[in-house]
Design a protein around this motif. Sequence first.
Motif, PDB file in Angstrom:
ATOM      1  N   ALA B  32     -23.610  54.149 -34.829  1.00  0.00           N
ATOM      2  CA  ALA B  32     -24.901  54.281 -34.147  1.00  0.00           C
ATOM      3  C   ALA B  32     -25.877  55.088 -34.999  1.00  0.00           C
ATOM      4  O   ALA B  32     -27.056  54.745 -35.099  1.00  0.00           O
ATOM      5  CB  ALA B  32     -24.705  54.946 -32.789  1.00  0.00           C
ATOM      6  N   ASN B  33     -25.370  56.145 -35.635  1.00  0.00           N
ATOM      7  CA  ASN B  33     -26.257  56.969 -36.463  1.00  0.00           C
ATOM      8  C   ASN B  33     -26.688  56.242 -37.727  1.00  0.00           C
ATOM      9  O   ASN B  33     -27.803  56.436 -38.199  1.00  0.00           O
ATOM     10  CB  ASN B  33     -25.581  58.294 -36.820  1.00  0.00           C
ATOM     11  N   LEU B  34     -25.821  55.430 -38.274  1.00  0.00           N
ATOM     12  CA  LEU B  34     -26.213  54.669 -39.465  1.00  0.00           C
ATOM     13  C   LEU B  34     -27.109  53.485 -39.090  1.00  0.00           C
ATOM     14  O   LEU B  34     -27.913  53.033 -39.908  1.00  0.00           O
ATOM     15  CB  LEU B  34     -24.975  54.164 -40.215  1.00  0.00           C
ATOM     16  N   TYR B  35     -26.973  53.015 -37.858  1.00  0.00           N
ATOM     17  CA  TYR B  35     -27.769  51.861 -37.418  1.00  0.00           C
ATOM     18  C   TYR B  35     -29.262  52.197 -37.363  1.00  0.00           C
ATOM     19  O   TYR B  35     -30.097  51.346 -37.628  1.00  0.00           O
ATOM     20  CB  TYR B  35     -27.284  51.406 -36.035  1.00  0.00           C
ATOM     21  N   VAL B  36     -29.590  53.463 -37.013  1.00  0.00           N
ATOM     22  CA  VAL B  36     -31.003  53.826 -36.839  1.00  0.00           C
ATOM     23  C   VAL B  36     -31.679  54.255 -38.150  1.00  0.00           C
ATOM     24  O   VAL B  36     -32.866  54.566 -38.154  1.00  0.00           O
ATOM     25  CB  VAL B  36     -31.182  54.939 -35.774  1.00  0.00           C
ATOM     26  N   VAL B  37     -30.900  54.294 -39.242  1.00  0.00           N
ATOM     27  CA  VAL B  37     -31.511  54.639 -40.537  1.00  0.00           C
ATOM     28  C   VAL B  37     -31.267  53.505 -41.528  1.00  0.00           C
ATOM     29  O   VAL B  37     -30.440  52.620 -41.279  1.00  0.00           O
ATOM     30  CB  VAL B  37     -30.923  55.955 -41.112  1.00  0.00           C
ATOM     31  N   GLU B  38     -32.007  53.559 -42.644  1.00  0.00           N
ATOM     32  CA  GLU B  38     -31.721  52.577 -43.708  1.00  0.00           C
ATOM     33  C   GLU B  38     -30.493  53.025 -44.474  1.00  0.00           C
ATOM     34  O   GLU B  38     -29.611  52.235 -44.790  1.00  0.00           O
ATOM     35  CB  GLU B  38     -32.917  52.471 -44.654  1.00  0.00           C
ATOM     36  N   ASN B  39     -30.459  54.319 -44.810  1.00  0.00           N
ATOM     37  CA  ASN B  39     -29.269  54.904 -45.417  1.00  0.00           C
ATOM     38  C   ASN B  39     -29.276  56.407 -45.167  1.00  0.00           C
ATOM     39  O   ASN B  39     -30.300  56.971 -44.773  1.00  0.00           O
ATOM     40  CB  ASN B  39     -29.178  54.580 -46.915  1.00  0.00           C
ATOM     41  N   THR B  43     -23.772  64.583 -45.787  1.00  0.00           N
ATOM     42  CA  THR B  43     -24.161  65.823 -45.106  1.00  0.00           C
ATOM     43  C   THR B  43     -24.928  65.523 -43.825  1.00  0.00           C
ATOM     44  O   THR B  43     -24.696  66.135 -42.780  1.00  0.00           O
ATOM     45  CB  THR B  43     -25.046  66.679 -46.047  1.00  0.00           C
ATOM     46  N   PHE B  44     -25.847  64.581 -43.909  1.00  0.00           N
ATOM     47  CA  PHE B  44     -26.636  64.216 -42.740  1.00  0.00           C
ATOM     48  C   PHE B  44     -25.733  63.691 -41.617  1.00  0.00           C
ATOM     49  O   PHE B  44     -25.862  64.080 -40.458  1.00  0.00           O
ATOM     50  CB  PHE B  44     -27.667  63.151 -43.137  1.00  0.00           C
ATOM     51  N   LEU B  45     -24.802  62.817 -41.995  1.00  0.00           N
ATOM     52  CA  LEU B  45     -23.893  62.250 -40.984  1.00  0.00           C
ATOM     53  C   LEU B  45     -23.013  63.325 -40.355  1.00  0.00           C
ATOM     54  O   LEU B  45     -22.733  63.287 -39.155  1.00  0.00           O
ATOM     55  CB  LEU B  45     -23.011  61.180 -41.618  1.00  0.00           C
ATOM     56  N   GLN B  48     -25.136  65.102 -37.797  1.00  0.00           N
ATOM     57  CA  GLN B  48     -25.480  64.299 -36.626  1.00  0.00           C
ATOM     58  C   GLN B  48     -24.273  64.023 -35.729  1.00  0.00           C
ATOM     59  O   GLN B  48     -24.388  63.975 -34.516  1.00  0.00           O
ATOM     60  CB  GLN B  48     -26.102  62.967 -37.061  1.00  0.00           C
ATOM     61  N   THR B  49     -23.115  63.797 -36.360  1.00  0.00           N
ATOM     62  CA  THR B  49     -21.934  63.435 -35.566  1.00  0.00           C
ATOM     63  C   THR B  49     -21.101  64.652 -35.165  1.00  0.00           C
ATOM     64  O   THR B  49     -20.241  64.550 -34.294  1.00  0.00           O
ATOM     65  CB  THR B  49     -21.020  62.473 -36.355  1.00  0.00           C
ATOM     66  N   ARG B  50     -21.353  65.787 -35.854  1.00  0.00           N
ATOM     67  CA  ARG B  50     -20.568  67.019 -35.611  1.00  0.00           C
ATOM     68  C   ARG B  50     -19.082  66.817 -35.932  1.00  0.00           C
ATOM     69  O   ARG B  50     -18.229  67.514 -35.392  1.00  0.00           O
ATOM     70  CB  ARG B  50     -20.689  67.511 -34.161  1.00  0.00           C
ATOM     71  N   LEU B  51     -18.790  65.865 -36.772  1.00  0.00           N
ATOM     72  CA  LEU B  51     -17.391  65.667 -37.191  1.00  0.00           C
ATOM     73  C   LEU B  51     -17.096  66.560 -38.387  1.00  0.00           C
ATOM     74  O   LEU B  51     -18.003  66.922 -39.139  1.00  0.00           O
ATOM     75  CB  LEU B  51     -17.166  64.197 -37.584  1.00  0.00           C
TER      76      LEU B  51
END
Lengths: 199, 110
Positions: B32-39, B43-45, B48-51
């Motif tokens: 879902a987080n990659l779907y809303v961005v181009e790339n 670190t960003f992921l 966003q995911t808190r994994l």
Amino acid sequence: MSQIDLEKIERNARRVFNQDGLIYIFMGLLLAMVGWSFSNTRFSGLGGLAALLIFPIEIVRRRVTYPRVGYAKFALPKGLARGLIGLTVVAVAALTLVAFVGDGMFQQYMPIAISIVFALSFYFGISMEGLRWRSLAIIALILAGGGAVTVLFEDWHWGTAVLFWIVAVILIPVGAIKLICFMRDNPIRETFAHDDNRQ
Amino acid sequence: MTTTGNNDNPVNQYLTDIDKTIHEPARLMIMANLYVVENADFTFLMGQTRLTWGNLSSHLSKLEKAGYVAVEKSFIGKKPHTMLYLTEDGRSAFQIYRQKMERMLDELPD
């Protein structure tokens, strides 16, 4: 089980990059320089040069923001181009009208016209992240400031310059505080600074 | 073990067809987080995911193996940098997953 709210996910993702306050600092510096260009014809070139400030801001973002929260590239939001063109047309038409119609008899209203353009731009900018009461209060403050300056200053050049400076004086410290808080809340972690996908 | 469930139930049908690679919560968050961005970078992921680093890394490997996520490694200065994005297959798989889930949720009684 709730459905996947992609709009909310995108809003949250975009919000990450506005936490650093750099856009506030950029806008503040830009407006301060444009204000200068209104206050004295000798500085009229400053307004155009101010746009170049985006380059040092981007360098700071690469050194400060991306190492802390990472980097993501977003697709252009739907309707952005149409919205920007619409906003520019409205802004140019309104300011031209105020400046030239009736031999400049409406020029004294320039500050309020500019504050309306600011308010619309701000609304347009933040609408992508979702409106909040705080944002609406800022819009009200911008419009009130424009109205006050229009009433208080007879010379519209000075009135406009003062309006720009007032907004700049608010934006720059707000941006600086946001930047300090952002750096405090998002330290660079050792694992982030090195290869982040060693497999 | 045998089940005596009702296979004519559309909800069961949707659940049987659901993409198990995406359905896992952590991988769903990543998709879902990659779907809303181009790339985006690693670190960003993570933010966003808190994994954790290890968790994210292992889920990304599974998504990469499924052909849903592409990984591009490069250097910024002397530091290695990893960019991630959804492949065309990944985007369409995520859209199909969303549609199926929405349909299934619509079928459920209030």
